[in-house]
Design an enzyme around this catalytic site. Structure first.
Site, PDB file in Angstrom:
ATOM      1  N   CYS A  94      20.494  38.283   5.415  1.00  8.86           N
ATOM      2  CA  CYS A  94      20.537  37.121   4.524  1.00  8.86           C
ATOM      3  C   CYS A  94      19.469  37.215   3.411  1.00  8.86           C
ATOM      4  CB  CYS A  94      20.396  35.826   5.318  1.00  8.86           C
ATOM      5  SG  CYS A  94      20.963  34.363   4.414  1.00  8.86           S
ATOM      6  N   ARG A 128      26.879  25.055  -0.002  1.00  8.09           N
ATOM      7  CA  ARG A 128      26.550  26.168   0.884  1.00  8.09           C
ATOM      8  C   ARG A 128      27.796  26.693   1.588  1.00  8.09           C
ATOM      9  NH1 ARG A 128      21.173  26.551   1.208  1.00  8.09           N
ATOM     10  NH2 ARG A 128      21.309  28.077   2.892  1.00  8.09           N
ATOM     11  N   HIS A 191      23.531  35.832  10.625  1.00  2.00           N
ATOM     12  CA  HIS A 191      22.426  35.380  11.471  1.00  2.00           C
ATOM     13  C   HIS A 191      22.895  35.307  12.919  1.00  2.00           C
ATOM     14  CE1 HIS A 191      19.603  34.228   8.339  1.00  2.00           C
ATOM     15  NE2 HIS A 191      20.555  33.604   7.682  1.00  2.00           N
TER      16      HIS A 191
END
Length: 239
Positions: A94, A128, A191
């Site tokens: 990320c 997002r 993640h």
């Protein structure tokens, strides 16, 4: 055999427990009688990429990335670029992935110049891209992960995506690509951390490190019944 790992900014870039990737790599190597030593490369600590076989950079929010820029450009950027170009295995997650590119432009117009190790850039938006997702690498490895990023990443020349999206957003939610791959560098938005759920991906990284250092990529098999069952169960949710 022994493998040395440099964990870059372990205290600042550990969003969603990304240091769990180091735990998995260590466990899977030590289970094969490969000794592992990990150095924590914190702010103000210099390092020489040639001393290591694998670099790991976790994820962080925009604030952490901004704070780290000055330190990053005091020599760490040069060493990371050396690692990328010399084929040392690099796994970046990320924010760590974004830092390998040319720049990050925030949604309000601020431009953060990154290290330019690879030809890509990222532009932020207010909305997002969040959720569980999955993608497939060129080797056919299906990877399940969790993404949460406002940045849209666009790949340039000389690099390939790490994989193609099965479900989710990936790099930008537009072109079905996820992550970046160049030589032995792997960048991803995944993640979770990503490796506990994807033992095949962990072994790919290990085999690349062994091939570079010892000219062998053979890994004795491990009893991965539990890992395979867990992976299959997770993938059912994404298909």
């Amino acid at each position: 055999m022994n493998i040395r790992i440099a964990h870059i900014y372990p205290d600042m870039l550990n969003l969603y427990g990304d240091r769990g990737n180091i735990v998995v790599l260590t466990r899977r190597m030590e289970s094969r009688d490969i000794s592992v030593h990990t150095d924590l490369i914190t702010m103000s600590r210099s390092f020489n990429a040639d001393d290591y076989d694998l670099l790991f950079i976790g994820g962080g929010q925009d604030f952490e990335q901004d704070v780290l820029l000055d330190d990053l450009k005091k020599g760490k950027d040069t060493q990371i670029k050396k690692a990328v170009n010399s084929g040392i295995v690099v796994l970046a997650i990320c924010g760590g992935y974004q830092m390998l590119g040319k720049y990050y432009k925030t949604y309000d117009g601020k431009v953060l110049d990154y290290i330019g190790a690879l030809d890509f850039y990222t532009e932020g938006r207010e909305d997002r891209m969040i959720g569980n997702y999955a993608f497939k690498t060129s080797e056919g490895i299906e990877i399940a992960g969790f993404e949460n990023h406002s940045g849209r990443t666009y790949l340039g020349s000389g690099v390939e995506p790490l994989g193609k999206i099965i479900k989710g957003y990936g790099n930008n939610g537009e072109d079905s690509t996820e992550g970046v791959r160049y030589k032995n560098t792997f960048g991803t938005y995944s993640h979770g951390p990503v490796l506990p759920k994807n033992s095949q991906f962990a072994d790919l990284l290990i085999s690349k490190a062994l091939q570079r250092k010892y000219s062998t990529s053979q890994l004795p098999p491990l009893n991965d019944d539990f890992e395979r069952k867990a992976h299959r169960q997770v993938m059912k949710l994404y298909m």
